[in-house]
Scaffold this motif. Structure first.
Motif, mmCIF file in Angstrom:
data_model
loop_
_atom_site.group_PDB
_atom_site.id
_atom_site.type_symbol
_atom_site.label_atom_id
_atom_site.label_comp_id
_atom_site.label_asym_id
_atom_site.label_seq_id
_atom_site.Cartn_x
_atom_site.Cartn_y
_atom_site.Cartn_z
ATOM 1 N N LEU A 1 53.755 77.781 49.417
ATOM 2 C CA LEU A 1 52.284 77.532 48.967
ATOM 3 C C LEU A 1 51.438 78.688 49.597
ATOM 4 O O LEU A 1 51.498 78.665 51.004
ATOM 5 C CB LEU A 1 51.869 76.191 49.458
ATOM 6 C CG LEU A 1 50.474 75.571 49.151
ATOM 7 C CD1 LEU A 1 50.378 75.257 47.611
ATOM 8 C CD2 LEU A 1 50.240 74.198 49.751
ATOM 9 N N MET A 2 50.535 79.324 48.993
ATOM 10 C CA MET A 2 49.950 80.162 49.554
ATOM 11 C C MET A 2 48.451 80.157 49.896
ATOM 12 O O MET A 2 48.073 79.420 49.243
ATOM 13 C CB MET A 2 49.915 81.618 48.388
ATOM 14 C CG MET A 2 51.191 81.846 47.830
ATOM 15 S SD MET A 2 52.595 82.334 48.892
ATOM 16 C CE MET A 2 52.259 84.013 49.394
ATOM 17 N N SER A 3 47.943 80.770 50.916
ATOM 18 C CA SER A 3 46.324 80.805 50.959
ATOM 19 C C SER A 3 45.829 81.877 50.365
ATOM 20 O O SER A 3 46.466 82.941 50.329
ATOM 21 C CB SER A 3 46.213 81.161 52.540
ATOM 22 O OG SER A 3 46.362 80.040 53.344
ATOM 23 N N GLU B 1 42.311 83.862 48.944
ATOM 24 C CA GLU B 1 41.007 84.093 49.480
ATOM 25 C C GLU B 1 40.447 84.963 48.168
ATOM 26 O O GLU B 1 40.807 86.132 48.198
ATOM 27 C CB GLU B 1 40.794 84.833 50.764
ATOM 28 C CG GLU B 1 39.350 84.697 51.165
ATOM 29 C CD GLU B 1 38.934 85.115 52.693
ATOM 30 O OE1 GLU B 1 39.686 84.657 53.491
ATOM 31 O OE2 GLU B 1 38.420 86.151 52.715
ATOM 32 N N GLY C 1 46.021 75.005 41.648
ATOM 33 C CA GLY C 1 45.484 75.576 42.937
ATOM 34 C C GLY C 1 44.584 74.408 43.538
ATOM 35 O O GLY C 1 44.029 73.444 42.798
ATOM 36 N N THR C 2 44.422 74.456 44.865
ATOM 37 C CA THR C 2 43.438 73.128 45.333
ATOM 38 C C THR C 2 42.409 73.905 46.096
ATOM 39 O O THR C 2 42.868 74.620 47.156
ATOM 40 C CB THR C 2 44.326 72.337 46.646
ATOM 41 O OG1 THR C 2 45.668 72.171 45.759
ATOM 42 C CG2 THR C 2 43.514 71.259 47.016
ATOM 43 N N GLN D 1 39.757 74.865 48.957
ATOM 44 C CA GLN D 1 39.634 74.343 50.368
ATOM 45 C C GLN D 1 38.039 74.448 50.555
ATOM 46 O O GLN D 1 37.568 73.452 51.265
ATOM 47 C CB GLN D 1 40.411 75.045 51.209
ATOM 48 C CG GLN D 1 42.110 74.979 51.112
ATOM 49 C CD GLN D 1 42.419 73.675 51.188
ATOM 50 O OE1 GLN D 1 41.917 72.479 51.813
ATOM 51 N NE2 GLN D 1 43.884 73.435 50.790
ATOM 52 N N ALA E 1 41.514 78.867 48.735
ATOM 53 C CA ALA E 1 42.251 77.991 48.034
ATOM 54 C C ALA E 1 43.625 78.019 48.473
ATOM 55 O O ALA E 1 44.062 79.005 49.113
ATOM 56 C CB ALA E 1 42.111 78.105 46.532
ATOM 57 N N ASN E 2 44.484 76.872 48.131
ATOM 58 C CA ASN E 2 45.759 76.959 48.206
ATOM 59 C C ASN E 2 46.454 76.899 46.843
ATOM 60 O O ASN E 2 46.047 76.131 46.045
ATOM 61 C CB ASN E 2 46.634 75.822 48.975
ATOM 62 C CG ASN E 2 46.270 75.872 50.495
ATOM 63 O OD1 ASN E 2 45.512 75.063 51.062
ATOM 64 N ND2 ASN E 2 47.053 76.795 50.889
ATOM 65 N N LEU F 1 46.498 87.347 49.389
ATOM 66 C CA LEU F 1 47.239 86.240 49.258
ATOM 67 C C LEU F 1 48.186 86.096 50.450
ATOM 68 O O LEU F 1 48.987 87.362 50.772
ATOM 69 C CB LEU F 1 47.973 86.310 48.021
ATOM 70 C CG LEU F 1 48.640 85.148 47.398
ATOM 71 C CD1 LEU F 1 47.942 84.054 46.926
ATOM 72 C CD2 LEU F 1 49.641 85.557 46.081
ATOM 73 N N ASP G 1 51.498 80.308 53.454
ATOM 74 C CA ASP G 1 50.667 79.221 54.217
ATOM 75 C C ASP G 1 51.835 78.459 54.679
ATOM 76 O O ASP G 1 52.392 78.512 55.950
ATOM 77 C CB ASP G 1 49.605 78.399 53.408
ATOM 78 C CG ASP G 1 48.879 77.516 54.263
ATOM 79 O OD1 ASP G 1 49.296 77.439 55.681
ATOM 80 O OD2 ASP G 1 48.253 76.541 53.850
ATOM 81 N N ASP H 1 55.942 73.816 50.643
ATOM 82 C CA ASP H 1 55.334 72.442 50.439
ATOM 83 C C ASP H 1 56.300 71.908 49.493
ATOM 84 O O ASP H 1 56.910 72.269 48.558
ATOM 85 C CB ASP H 1 53.865 72.565 49.835
ATOM 86 C CG ASP H 1 53.208 71.310 49.706
ATOM 87 O OD1 ASP H 1 53.579 70.432 50.862
ATOM 88 O OD2 ASP H 1 52.457 71.339 48.962
#
Ligand SMILES: Nc1nc2c(ncn2[C@@H]2O[C@H](COP(=O)(O)OP(=O)(O)OP(=O)(O)O)[C@@H](O)[C@H]2O)c(=O)[nH]1
Length: 749
Positions: free
Chosen positions: A659-661, A663, A683-684, A686, A699-700, A725, A728, A731
């Motif tokens: 699962l990537m962070s 921006e 995507g989620t 944040q 986002a994640n 990217l 993170d 998951d």
């Protein structure tokens, strides 16, 4: 073809993405000033600064380095990343793409100091390069785009610097941009990096009229010529701030100097005492040299980070930055480097990078911690337990190298002739000196480490982050396969398998390695489709037993193992897998058998039962091991592995995905298109922050959904967005997505 710069910036057509034929060859020279390098080959250790430059992509690290080289006299012309003619970005891909890919070591002198500087890449795909550099550096300059403050990758490299306890100086670059904002940048250092910024300068003018800085320690105003194109910024005026200066500037400087003195007094007891006893409230009388000493102590203790500002592109503020490097960052002997005291004056060095040169073979970068390195001498590689002969010793000047007769502790050297040495190896003068250091370590009760019969003292190496992408790579012939495997620059990325696998930290990373194999080794390879490096874990606790009974030749091997596997929380266990033996077993089993049992468990952690991906978050307890006489250790390992597979299948399995962070910085007008696209990528969101006229979306997103994202983002935003990217966590996939993946990988979809 659109080159990689656009992969990163999603820029539609950027001037840096130019074909190589447009690039001028720049440095077929060795500067005259290198003579001074030869003259002072081994400066006093207190005059050495081993520093790195680190930051988010595009903050201006390479541009700043170029200015440093120019002002220190090592280049005669200013290199420009946009023209692809910088000294440190010397790889063909770096020049074409205008990005730094590998760290380049450059040695130069500033005033009476020797600076060994490593320009590190900002793109997250090349994190390993930053990690390697930080391991051997004594200090770092963090460069920021003053209009953006702390960006995603700044956070990552900052954390890396913290991990290695590296003191830092911050440089707020790009003060010439209309959106540059000093207080915003300072606040973001405080908030996002949780650091304590110690502001040492006040900018004079803003945006296009940014003309220089006022040094708060000396109250000197440093001014560069404004707007005169062709001015190289070498000359600048330095005069005390006086009543003829603007009243607003005078007041701002006054307030900032008072705040600086109070802040430093809070952080440094010695300075606080001096202030109380000698100066009371009369801050004007505090001598700049005492303030500077205190700022140095604060920086070395990592209680605060000095902050300077400038514009490298417009040639302003770089000379004071060089002064700050020598004034505030530590000399090698001011850093505590583990194990060095046990080697005393004997040679102890760490190999932190290996390059391959077609003519000279492997070039090994060594950081010398103690003793002296000499060419034409034999050295002992502790990690390989081998003696190697070093033929030549060089000072690295980007891709030019100056030959030298010896090199002492504190320096960075480049060696020719070490053929077996790889990144992370410890090099000492002889086997007996390693043994003597180990004895001293043991007498001190310190970290002597058992390696077989003999204790040895090795420097801790460089942690290699887990790659998130992989693909198959096929050479044209089997003969070329050998060349691939012996290619040190890609060594850690290619693992032997039924097929050779190329692993990397991102799409760009894989693309660059592929390109390097073609250009530097002349091997045309075919890459399979890019795949995500999934992981597996188990869902339930299970105990089981297994017996292996096998006759090989005349010999019968019989072993029975009972064990329990248990899932662990992936986050709290940082994902790693564990193995333990019951207490009574610890006492019963010989060291060889214990090793065989542990090897059996660890080898089964490498391939999960579901899809064959490595396992995360599994703990194993070996309950009992019964072995009949004549059973070999290898058979015990095989029995344990088989029992592990049985237990893990019974325990129920789960696929974990990276699962990537993410921006994304994007203009407000394109925000909804980017959000809509991310929703389709699982995507989620944040957070959505405002940064000047732009929105910063955090986002994640699962990595599997991010293939080719740069092209999509470019299309969605007409090239007006940038993104970074970074991994993170791993998951758990939800059951539907996992089913789709299982079907796809087994060819049913
Ligand atoms: N306006 C402005 N632009 C700058 C300044 N410094 C660098 N740039 C520009 O910013 C871009 C990135 O500069 P680089 O020096 O390559 O940045 P970097 O941090 O080395 O980038 P990577 O190596 O790819 O991580 C280039 O287009 C530079 O011309 C500055 O002071 N002001």
């Amino acid at each position: 073809m659109i080159w990689g710069r656009c992969l990163l910036t999603a820029g539609l057509q950027c001037c840096r993405c130019r074909p190589s034929w447009q690039l001028k060859r720049y440095f077929s020279f060795l500067p005259d000033d290198v003579k001074s390098l030869r003259a002072v080959v081994n400066p006093d250790i207190s005059k050495i600064r081993n520093i790195g430059i680190m930051a988010h992509i595009d903050a201006g690290k390479t541009t700043t380095t170029e200015r440093m080289l120019y002002y220190s006299g090592y280049t005669r012309a200013l290199g420009d990343v946009d023209d692809g003619d910088t000294v440190t970005d010397f790889m063909a891909q770096e020049r074409e793409r205008g990005i730094t890919i590998q760290s380049a070591a450059v040695t130069f002198d500033w005033k009476s100091y020797r600076i060994n500087l490593i320009d590190t890449p900002g793109h997250v795909d090349f994190t390993l390069e930053v990690e390697r550099a930080l391991r051997v550096l004594d200090g770092a300059v963090a460069v920021f785009d003053a209009s953006a403050g702390v960006e995603a990758q700044t956070l990552t490299v900052w954390r890396q610097a913290e991990k290695h306890h590296v003191p830092c100086v911050c440089f707020l670059n790009k003060m010439d941009k209309p959106a540059a904002n000093l207080s915003f940048s300072i606040e973001s250092i405080r908030q996002k990096l949780k650091a304590n910024p110690v502001l040492l300068q006040i900018p004079v003018g803003s945006g296009k009229s940014f003309s220089g800085v006022v040094d708060l320690l000396t109250n000197q105003k440093l001014s560069w010529k404004l707007g005169s194109s062709g001015d190289d910024g070498r000359k600048f005026e330095s005069k005390p701030l006086d009543q003829s200066d603007e009243p607003e500037l005078l007041q701002e400087v006054n307030e900032a100097r008072t705040a600086l003195i109070e802040q430093v007094a809070d952080l440094d007891d010695e300075f606080a005492e001096l202030l109380l006893t000698d100066f009371g409230d009369n801050f004007d009388a505090v001598p700049s040299v005492r303030l500077q000493e205190a700022v140095r102590r604060v920086t070395l203790a990592r209680k605060g980070v000095p902050v300077l500002c400038g514009s490298s592109l417009k040639n302003k503020g770089v000379q004071p930055l060089l002064d700050a490097i020598t004034a505030y960052l530590p000399a090698p002997d001011e850093r505590h480097h583990d194990l060095v005291r046990w080697y005393k004056d004997d040679l102890c060095a760490l190999a932190f990078k290996v390059l391959h040169d077609k003519q000279r073979g492997p070039l090994v970068f060594l950081r010398i911690y103690s003793g002296t390195l000499k060419p034409q001498s034999a050295v002992h590689n502790i990690n390989r337990n081998s003696i190697e002969r070093m033929s030549r010793l060089l000072v690295p000047f980007a891709d030019q190298h100056v030959e030298i007769p010896s090199m002492t502790a504190g320096n960075i050297a480049l060696t020719v002739g070490l053929k077996q040495t790889v990144t992370g190896d410890t090099i000492v003068s002889s086997k007996s000196s390693a043994a003597a250091a180990a004895r001293r370590a043991q007498n001190d009760g310190g970290g002597g480490k058992k390696r077989g019969e003999q204790a040895s003292v090795v420097l801790s190496g460089v942690e290699v982050p887990d790659p998130v992408f992989f693909c198959t790579i096929e050479p044209p012939t089997m003969a070329k396969q050998d060349h691939l495997s012996h290619n040190e620059s890609t060594n850690c990325l290619i693992t032997p398998h039924p097929q050779t696998i190329l692993c990397g930290m991102g799409e760009l990373h894989i693309e660059i390695i592929h390109d390097r194999i073609r250009r530097e080794y002349g091997i045309e390879t075919h890459l399979g489709p890019l795949q995500v490096a999934y992981r597996e874990t188990i869902l339930n606790e299970v105990s089981t037993t297994d017996t292996l009974d096998r006759t090989v030749g005349e010999r019968r091997h019989v072993a029975t193992v009972a064990l329990t596997v248990r899932p662990m929380d992936i986050l709290s266990s940082s994902g790693s897998c564990e193995v333990a033996l019951r207490e009574e077993l610890e006492a019963q089993l010989s060291p060889d058998l214990k090793e065989a049992v542990e090897n059996g468990v660890h080898s089964s952690y490498l391939q999960g039962p579901l899809l064959g991906y490595p396992l995360l978050g599994v703990s194993t307890l070996i309950q009992s091991v019964n072995i009949e006489p004549g059973t070999s250790a290898a058979m015990v390992s095989a029995c344990v592995s088989r029992c592990m597979l049985k237990a893990m299948k019974l325990a129920g399995n789960q696929v974990l995905e990276p699962l990537m962070s993410l921006e994304v910085t994007v203009g407000e007008e394109h925000l909804s298109a980017v959000l809509g696209d991310l929703a389709q990528r699982r995507g989620t969101i944040q957070d959505i922050q405002s940064r000047h006229d732009n929105k910063v979306l955090i986002a994640n997103v699962p990595l599997a959904e991010m293939m080719g994202y740069s092209t999509i983002l470019r299309t969605l935003t007409s090239g007006n967005a940038t993104f970074s990217l970074e991994l993170d966590v791993y998951d758990a996939m939800n059951p539907q997505d996992q089913n789709v993946l299982l079907k796809r990988l087994s060819g049913l979809l």
